[in-house]
Write an enzyme that holds these catalytic residues in place. Structure first.
Site, PDB file in Angstrom:
ATOM      1  N   HIS A  90       0.851  -1.202   0.000  1.00 24.43           N
ATOM      2  CA  HIS A  90       0.000   0.000   0.000  1.00 24.43           C
ATOM      3  C   HIS A  90       0.882   1.245   0.000  1.00 24.43           C
ATOM      4  O   HIS A  90       1.916   1.297   0.664  1.00 24.43           O
ATOM      5  CB  HIS A  90      -0.918  -0.007   1.217  1.00 24.43           C
ATOM      6  CG  HIS A  90      -2.016   1.001   1.109  1.00 24.43           C
ATOM      7  ND1 HIS A  90      -1.795   2.350   1.282  1.00 24.43           N
ATOM      8  CD2 HIS A  90      -3.327   0.864   0.795  1.00 24.43           C
ATOM      9  CE1 HIS A  90      -2.930   3.002   1.093  1.00 24.43           C
ATOM     10  NE2 HIS A  90      -3.881   2.121   0.797  1.00 24.43           N
ATOM     11  N   GLU A 159      -3.947   1.530  -7.259  1.00 25.28           N
ATOM     12  CA  GLU A 159      -4.401   2.676  -6.465  1.00 25.28           C
ATOM     13  C   GLU A 159      -3.498   3.881  -6.719  1.00 25.28           C
ATOM     14  O   GLU A 159      -2.453   4.018  -6.049  1.00 25.28           O
ATOM     15  CB  GLU A 159      -4.349   2.335  -4.972  1.00 25.28           C
ATOM     16  CG  GLU A 159      -5.177   1.139  -4.558  1.00 25.28           C
ATOM     17  CD  GLU A 159      -5.474   1.169  -3.069  1.00 25.28           C
ATOM     18  OE1 GLU A 159      -6.652   1.175  -2.713  1.00 25.28           O
ATOM     19  OE2 GLU A 159      -4.529   1.214  -2.270  1.00 25.28           O
TER      20      GLU A 159
HETATM   21  P1  PGA Z   1      -9.808   5.673  -0.130  1.00 27.38           P
HETATM   22  O1  PGA Z   1      -8.634   4.650   0.281  1.00 27.38           O
HETATM   23  O2  PGA Z   1     -10.960   4.840  -0.633  1.00 27.38           O
HETATM   24  O3  PGA Z   1     -10.147   6.387   1.166  1.00 27.38           O
HETATM   25  O4  PGA Z   1      -9.278   6.561  -1.164  1.00 27.38           O
HETATM   26  C1  PGA Z   1      -8.344   3.539  -0.525  1.00 27.38           C
HETATM   27  C2  PGA Z   1      -7.125   2.818  -0.010  1.00 27.38           C
HETATM   28  O5  PGA Z   1      -6.195   3.489   0.474  1.00 27.38           O
HETATM   29  O6  PGA Z   1      -7.042   1.585  -0.103  1.00 27.38           O
END
Ligand code: PGA
Length: 238
Positions: A90, A159
């Protein structure tokens, strides 16, 4: 379709227990083909055999069974909760916690050795996105260095860093372009999207041919909201 809630450092053990109970009750009544997962804080882990419809996973771990790793948690401790699913890579761990690609690859190898399911996160910062698609893909592929992409128990969550927690998700067309490019090398690996997913944008994102689900932070912190997202996902015909 995987729908995963990432709690980050939110919720207490007590509020996590209420959340899981409410979510499981909802899923008792509402039939869904979605694979529903929750990644609570380590201090709020529960055995997931308590919940018939939810898989629980760990947001983090140290790649060792046990030992002299102050402040960390190893496979022995995760084993107490029956954890078999983990998040790796992440951006908050890469950027804020300074995990290097080498360390992330070590965590991946350790998780693989244990047969855990992995949601492997990748994502580019804004300055890379501003340099265009080729630059984005080069950056994203570098986040697979040292990682065994043939492992059959991992999926990838794309992401973009600039979309996480900002309320501004990537555009469906840009997500599609990245996921399609990832698919060309990752073949049967499920590909998720994460970054400001909410009730307004979820269906257009998961309708994308290469999208196999979503990793959700803020919009999944409230159990009723997460239930709504599950209903939206269920209504998307693929
Ligand atoms: P968010 O976070 O939906 O608040 O943007 C997603 C994540 O960090 O996995």
């Amino acid at each position: 379709m995987i729908l995963a809630a990432n709690f980050k450092a939110n919720h207490t053990r007590e509020s996590t227990a209420s959340y899981l109970e409410a979510l499981n009750l909802f899923l008792d009544a509402y039939q869904t083909s979605c694979d529903v997962r929750v990644f609570p804080a380590i201090s709020s882990l529960f055995r997931d055999d308590l919940y018939s419809h939810i898989k629980l996973g760990a947001q983090n771990f140290y790649p060792a069974v046990s030992g002299a790793y102050t402040g960390e948690i190893g496979a022995q401790q995760l084993g107490e909760f029956g954890v078999k699913s983990v998040l790796i890579g992440h951006s908050e761990r890469r950027v804020t916690l300074k995990e290097t690609q080498e360390f992330i690859a070590k965590k991946f190898a350790f998780a693989k050795e244990n047969g855990w399911e992995i949601i492997y996160c990748i994502g580019e910062p804004k300055d890379v996105r501003d340099n265009g698609f080729e630059a984005v893909m080069e950056y994203l592929w570098s986040e697979f260095d040292g990682v065994d992409i043939d492992y059959d128990r991992f999926c990838v969550a794309y992401e973009p860093i600039w979309a996480i927690g900002t309320g501004v998700s990537a555009k469906a067309l840009d997500i599609a372009q990245v996921l399609d490019a990832l698919k060309s090398r990752l073949h049967s690996t499920a590909l998720l999207y994460g970054g400001s997913v909410n009730a307004e944008n979820l269906s257009s994102i998961i309708s994308l041919t290469s999208c196999g689900g979503a990793l959700i932070g803020n919009a999944a912190l409230d159990a009723a909201n997460f239930c709504k997202l599950i209903q939206i996902a269920q209504n998307v015909q693929k």
